[in-house]
Write a protein that holds these residues in place. Sequence first.
Motif, PDB file in Angstrom:
ATOM      1  N   ILE A   6       2.340 -25.688   3.612  1.00 21.93           N
ATOM      2  CA  ILE A   6       1.413 -26.439   3.787  1.00 21.93           C
ATOM      3  C   ILE A   6       0.804 -26.339   5.542  1.00 21.93           C
ATOM      4  N   LEU A   7      -0.202 -26.589   5.223  1.00 23.01           N
ATOM      5  CA  LEU A   7      -1.292 -26.849   6.833  1.00 23.01           C
ATOM      6  C   LEU A   7      -1.318 -28.046   7.328  1.00 23.01           C
ATOM      7  N   ILE A   8       0.193 -28.538   8.353  1.00 21.12           N
ATOM      8  CA  ILE A   8       0.050 -30.441   8.703  1.00 21.12           C
ATOM      9  C   ILE A   8      -1.471 -29.475  10.329  1.00 21.12           C
ATOM     10  N   GLN A  84       6.852 -24.840  14.083  1.00 22.08           N
ATOM     11  CA  GLN A  84       5.668 -25.510  14.702  1.00 22.08           C
ATOM     12  C   GLN A  84       5.007 -24.054  15.494  1.00 22.08           C
ATOM     13  N   GLU A  85       3.712 -24.826  15.819  1.00 22.97           N
ATOM     14  CA  GLU A  85       2.931 -23.228  16.779  1.00 22.97           C
ATOM     15  C   GLU A  85       2.962 -23.448  17.815  1.00 22.97           C
ATOM     16  N   PHE A  86       3.134 -22.543  18.551  1.00 22.33           N
ATOM     17  CA  PHE A  86       3.145 -22.291  20.058  1.00 22.33           C
ATOM     18  C   PHE A  86       1.560 -23.140  20.347  1.00 22.33           C
ATOM     19  N   LEU A  89      -3.136 -22.238  16.208  1.00 24.43           N
ATOM     20  CA  LEU A  89      -3.421 -20.974  16.092  1.00 24.43           C
ATOM     21  C   LEU A  89      -4.578 -21.437  15.109  1.00 24.43           C
ATOM     22  N   GLY A  90      -5.260 -22.116  14.484  1.00 26.26           N
ATOM     23  CA  GLY A  90      -6.500 -22.040  13.752  1.00 26.26           C
ATOM     24  C   GLY A  90      -5.738 -22.113  12.267  1.00 26.26           C
ATOM     25  N   THR A  91      -6.366 -22.560  11.343  1.00 20.78           N
ATOM     26  CA  THR A  91      -6.293 -22.882   9.829  1.00 20.78           C
ATOM     27  C   THR A  91      -4.982 -21.752   9.245  1.00 20.78           C
ATOM     28  N   LEU A 113      -1.404 -25.651   0.809  1.00 14.75           N
ATOM     29  CA  LEU A 113      -2.175 -26.032   1.290  1.00 14.75           C
ATOM     30  C   LEU A 113      -2.484 -27.158   2.131  1.00 14.75           C
ATOM     31  N   ASN A 114      -3.466 -27.457   2.057  1.00 13.58           N
ATOM     32  CA  ASN A 114      -4.147 -28.508   3.283  1.00 13.58           C
ATOM     33  C   ASN A 114      -3.007 -29.796   3.050  1.00 13.58           C
ATOM     34  N   ALA A 115      -2.988 -30.188   4.181  1.00 15.72           N
ATOM     35  CA  ALA A 115      -2.504 -31.736   4.726  1.00 15.72           C
ATOM     36  C   ALA A 115      -3.036 -32.880   3.702  1.00 15.72           C
ATOM     37  N   ASP A 116      -4.754 -32.459   4.145  1.00 20.11           N
ATOM     38  CA  ASP A 116      -5.805 -33.362   4.401  1.00 20.11           C
ATOM     39  C   ASP A 116      -6.079 -33.568   3.056  1.00 20.11           C
ATOM     40  N   PHE A 150     -18.115 -28.356   3.628  1.00 19.93           N
ATOM     41  CA  PHE A 150     -16.990 -28.038   2.850  1.00 19.93           C
ATOM     42  C   PHE A 150     -17.009 -26.424   2.869  1.00 19.93           C
ATOM     43  N   GLY A 151     -16.061 -25.454   3.026  1.00 16.60           N
ATOM     44  CA  GLY A 151     -16.237 -24.523   2.964  1.00 16.60           C
ATOM     45  C   GLY A 151     -17.217 -24.324   1.131  1.00 16.60           C
ATOM     46  N   CYS A 152     -18.109 -23.122   0.747  1.00 17.93           N
ATOM     47  CA  CYS A 152     -18.864 -23.034  -0.225  1.00 17.93           C
ATOM     48  C   CYS A 152     -18.672 -21.513  -0.840  1.00 17.93           C
ATOM     49  N   HIS A 164     -18.909 -14.591  -2.843  1.00 17.92           N
ATOM     50  CA  HIS A 164     -19.699 -14.606  -1.642  1.00 17.92           C
ATOM     51  C   HIS A 164     -19.475 -16.459  -1.266  1.00 17.92           C
ATOM     52  N   TYR A 165     -18.527 -16.040   0.355  1.00 10.97           N
ATOM     53  CA  TYR A 165     -17.889 -17.428   1.094  1.00 10.97           C
ATOM     54  C   TYR A 165     -18.184 -17.774   2.344  1.00 10.97           C
ATOM     55  N   VAL A 166     -19.243 -18.826   2.075  1.00 14.36           N
ATOM     56  CA  VAL A 166     -19.644 -19.521   3.835  1.00 14.36           C
ATOM     57  C   VAL A 166     -18.881 -21.013   4.108  1.00 14.36           C
ATOM     58  N   GLU A 167     -18.315 -21.373   5.034  1.00 16.39           N
ATOM     59  CA  GLU A 167     -17.743 -21.762   5.780  1.00 16.39           C
ATOM     60  C   GLU A 167     -18.269 -22.891   6.029  1.00 16.39           C
ATOM     61  N   LYS A 168     -18.543 -23.485   5.574  1.00 16.09           N
ATOM     62  CA  LYS A 168     -19.602 -25.300   6.160  1.00 16.09           C
ATOM     63  C   LYS A 168     -21.070 -24.709   6.148  1.00 16.09           C
ATOM     64  N   PRO A 169     -21.733 -24.243   5.612  1.00 21.84           N
ATOM     65  CA  PRO A 169     -22.846 -23.835   5.598  1.00 21.84           C
ATOM     66  C   PRO A 169     -24.131 -24.313   6.142  1.00 21.84           C
ATOM     67  N   ILE A 177     -17.288 -26.062  -4.272  1.00 26.11           N
ATOM     68  CA  ILE A 177     -16.527 -26.513  -3.073  1.00 26.11           C
ATOM     69  C   ILE A 177     -15.197 -26.595  -3.000  1.00 26.11           C
ATOM     70  N   ASN A 178     -14.661 -25.358  -1.645  1.00 29.85           N
ATOM     71  CA  ASN A 178     -13.303 -25.140  -1.186  1.00 29.85           C
ATOM     72  C   ASN A 178     -12.394 -26.850  -1.777  1.00 29.85           C
ATOM     73  N   CYS A 179     -11.223 -26.261  -2.101  1.00 24.85           N
ATOM     74  CA  CYS A 179     -10.616 -27.606  -2.275  1.00 24.85           C
ATOM     75  C   CYS A 179      -9.370 -27.643  -1.074  1.00 24.85           C
ATOM     76  N   ILE A 244      -8.891 -36.101   2.961  1.00 23.99           N
ATOM     77  CA  ILE A 244      -9.294 -37.809   3.175  1.00 23.99           C
ATOM     78  C   ILE A 244      -9.500 -37.077   5.187  1.00 23.99           C
ATOM     79  N   LYS A 245     -10.726 -37.490   5.397  1.00 24.84           N
ATOM     80  CA  LYS A 245     -11.140 -37.130   6.617  1.00 24.84           C
ATOM     81  C   LYS A 245     -10.776 -38.244   7.693  1.00 24.84           C
ATOM     82  N   ASN A 246     -11.556 -39.048   7.179  1.00 22.65           N
ATOM     83  CA  ASN A 246     -11.432 -40.869   7.904  1.00 22.65           C
ATOM     84  C   ASN A 246     -10.778 -42.094   7.391  1.00 22.65           C
TER      85      ASN A 246
HETATM   86  N1  GDD Z   1      -0.927 -25.140  11.636  1.00 18.78           N
HETATM   87  C1  GDD Z   1      -1.597 -25.456  11.735  1.00 18.78           C
HETATM   88  N2  GDD Z   1      -2.895 -25.066  12.921  1.00 18.78           N
HETATM   89  N3  GDD Z   1      -2.554 -26.514  10.878  1.00 18.78           N
HETATM   90  C2  GDD Z   1      -3.874 -26.476  10.574  1.00 18.78           C
HETATM   91  C3  GDD Z   1      -4.287 -25.720  12.329  1.00 18.78           C
HETATM   92  C4  GDD Z   1      -3.999 -25.079  13.149  1.00 18.78           C
HETATM   93  O1  GDD Z   1      -4.490 -24.714  14.025  1.00 18.78           O
HETATM   94  N4  GDD Z   1      -5.943 -26.154  12.670  1.00 18.78           N
HETATM   95  C5  GDD Z   1      -6.345 -27.144  11.157  1.00 18.78           C
HETATM   96  N5  GDD Z   1      -5.042 -27.006  10.172  1.00 18.78           N
HETATM   97  C6  GDD Z   1      -5.035 -27.904   9.560  1.00 18.78           C
HETATM   98  C7  GDD Z   1      -5.835 -29.564   9.113  1.00 18.78           C
HETATM   99  O2  GDD Z   1      -4.272 -30.539   8.910  1.00 18.78           O
HETATM  100  C8  GDD Z   1      -5.851 -29.518   7.681  1.00 18.78           C
HETATM  101  O3  GDD Z   1      -4.666 -29.483   6.551  1.00 18.78           O
HETATM  102  C9  GDD Z   1      -6.319 -28.009   7.349  1.00 18.78           C
HETATM  103  O4  GDD Z   1      -5.659 -27.476   8.194  1.00 18.78           O
HETATM  104  C10 GDD Z   1      -7.735 -27.598   7.545  1.00 18.78           C
HETATM  105  O5  GDD Z   1      -8.216 -28.055   8.310  1.00 18.78           O
HETATM  106  P1  GDD Z   1      -9.599 -28.612   8.690  1.00 18.78           P
HETATM  107  O6  GDD Z   1     -10.498 -27.789  10.019  1.00 18.78           O
HETATM  108  O7  GDD Z   1      -9.483 -29.683   9.120  1.00 18.78           O
HETATM  109  O8  GDD Z   1     -10.435 -28.405   7.725  1.00 18.78           O
HETATM  110  P2  GDD Z   1     -11.502 -29.004   7.575  1.00 18.78           P
HETATM  111  O9  GDD Z   1     -10.457 -30.076   6.296  1.00 18.78           O
HETATM  112  O10 GDD Z   1     -12.757 -28.932   7.668  1.00 18.78           O
HETATM  113  O11 GDD Z   1     -12.297 -28.148   6.431  1.00 18.78           O
HETATM  114  C11 GDD Z   1     -11.241 -27.105   5.169  1.00 18.78           C
HETATM  115  O12 GDD Z   1     -11.024 -28.093   3.863  1.00 18.78           O
HETATM  116  C12 GDD Z   1     -11.833 -28.364   3.445  1.00 18.78           C
HETATM  117  C13 GDD Z   1     -11.534 -29.115   1.995  1.00 18.78           C
HETATM  118  O13 GDD Z   1     -10.962 -30.128   1.914  1.00 18.78           O
HETATM  119  C14 GDD Z   1     -11.829 -25.843   4.900  1.00 18.78           C
HETATM  120  O14 GDD Z   1     -10.903 -25.259   4.357  1.00 18.78           O
HETATM  121  C15 GDD Z   1     -12.659 -25.709   3.798  1.00 18.78           C
HETATM  122  O15 GDD Z   1     -13.213 -25.095   3.592  1.00 18.78           O
HETATM  123  C16 GDD Z   1     -12.293 -27.012   2.771  1.00 18.78           C
HETATM  124  O16 GDD Z   1     -13.263 -26.803   1.322  1.00 18.78           O
END
Ligand code: GDD
Length: 417
Positions: A6-8, A84-86, A89-91, A113-116, A150-152, A164-169, A177-179, A244-246
């Motif tokens: 889970i990416l938090i 914990q990332e030091f 490091l991006g998604t 899984l994205n956490a949000d 979103f990612g499309c 074909h995949y484009v992130e936030k085109p 859209i990517n979940c 859950i963005k805002n």
């Molecule tokens: N570990 C870690 N390190 N997690 C990260 C980092 C990082 O540097 N940056 C972001 N995350 C985690 C966030 O906490 C979140 O759970 C997830 O990765 C997605 O990060 P965002 O950068 O906020 O992307 P987004 O939500 O705008 O877009 C993503 O989710 C959409 C669906 O909700 C993309 O995957 C889109 O393609 C997708 O549609």
Amino acid sequence: MIKVVILIGGPMKGTRFRPLSLELPKPLFPIGGFPVVYHHIEACKKIPDLKEIILIGFYQSSESLSRFIQNAQQEFNIPIRYLQEFQPLGTAGGIYHFRDQIAMGDPEAFLVLNADIIGDYPLIDFSSLRMISSNLNFHQQANKKQAHNFGCLVQDPETHKVLHYVEKPETFVSEIINCGIYIFSPAALFKLMGEIIQKNYQKMSEEPFPGNVESVRMGEDVLATLASAGSLYAFKSSSFWSSIKNAGSAIYANRNVLAMYHKTHPDLLAQSGKGQPHIRGDVYIHPSAVVHPSAVLGPNVSVGSNVVIGAGARVRETILLDGAELKDHCCILYSIIGWNCSIGMWSRVEGSRCDPNPNEEFSRPDGESLFGEDGKLTPSITILGRNVTIPGEVIVLNSIVLPHKDLGQSYKNEIIL
Ligand code: GDD
Ligand code: GTP
């Protein structure tokens, strides 16, 4: 054997969730009375042959995070670890950085899984999904106007191969859209990521101010490359799902999670009864909360621990965080009331609903930014940060109040610093 990652994220993320994310990592924010990632863990627990759940982020390990992990491990009886990332490091960078930990025990596949995000996760089908040797991206339908947030992806309708995949085109690509839910086969993914990082090294050795070579983006780097190599497949999920963005989307998510409880946890939904408050629609009340029998709650209200609600209070479409106190006859609509806030007698705290447009198919909650194009605050839910005191007989409308403020008057459409 399957693992879950889970990416938090970390403290530099969750900016659109301020001031609430100043106090608590956003993944621990309660929806339907339980932290967002608690819902992820509960859903993952249903995956057959699940070995462990790994949370990856760049939050300093805190007491709240450790306590959460410890409690969830005990409750669900599954090993859960935080890596914990030091630095951010991006998604996808964290997944590569901790690849040895993920690959340990030789899982056939791992779920990311994205956490949000929150939803009625289609994870039960995972036992059959394991048979798929390639990589899988869960997707949903969005409407044309919102898809660019979103990612499309474009898929072959027969084979479901992602073409074909484009992130936030910037221009329209697809309504699919990517979940933020993926299943990967470890060996192939780590090999690809190694190549991406190798390319980063080459590119950055030519740059005057090289960035972090270990930073890898899930959409732009990983999914786009997998799609162009023909090794990404799409899996459509049509049950409830929301990002859950805002804070506005948290109210929408709360409503949908409470609705899911009818099926999953009917015992968590409050009922009206003799000596009980009047309940309308779906309401969660923490067992330690004290609610006066003449109060009216609902629909779509979550009441946190040790909340006290006085006589005649009215609460609707609202999340009350732990320790909040609502004095007699106050009225709270479309708001998030922060930890230990106090709302005075006969006061009214009200926000605007941020629901998806009901007249547009596949609409999602809006409000990506705090301010509109005219520079004015976009009408949204009212948010009170931790420990805010609202006196009696005032109105706070469509406002955001930062923590520890003691308001002395009414406010409308303001950010109160
Ligand atoms: N570990 C870690 N390190 N997690 C990260 C980092 C990082 O540097 N940056 C972001 N995350 C985690 C966030 O906490 C979140 O759970 C997830 O990765 C997605 O990060 P965002 O950068 O906020 O992307 P987004 O939500 O705008 O877009 C993503 O989710 C959409 C669906 O909700 C993309 O995957 C889109 O393609 C997708 O549609
Ligand atoms: P919609 O038609 O869906 O907008 O709802 P509504 O007409 O019921 O009105 P509104 O959204 O303004 O109020 C929601 C609930 O809160 C209703 O049950 C109202 O009776 C109640 N309510 C509104 N204002 C107050 C108030 O100042 N005090 C109290 N105690 N209840 C209020």
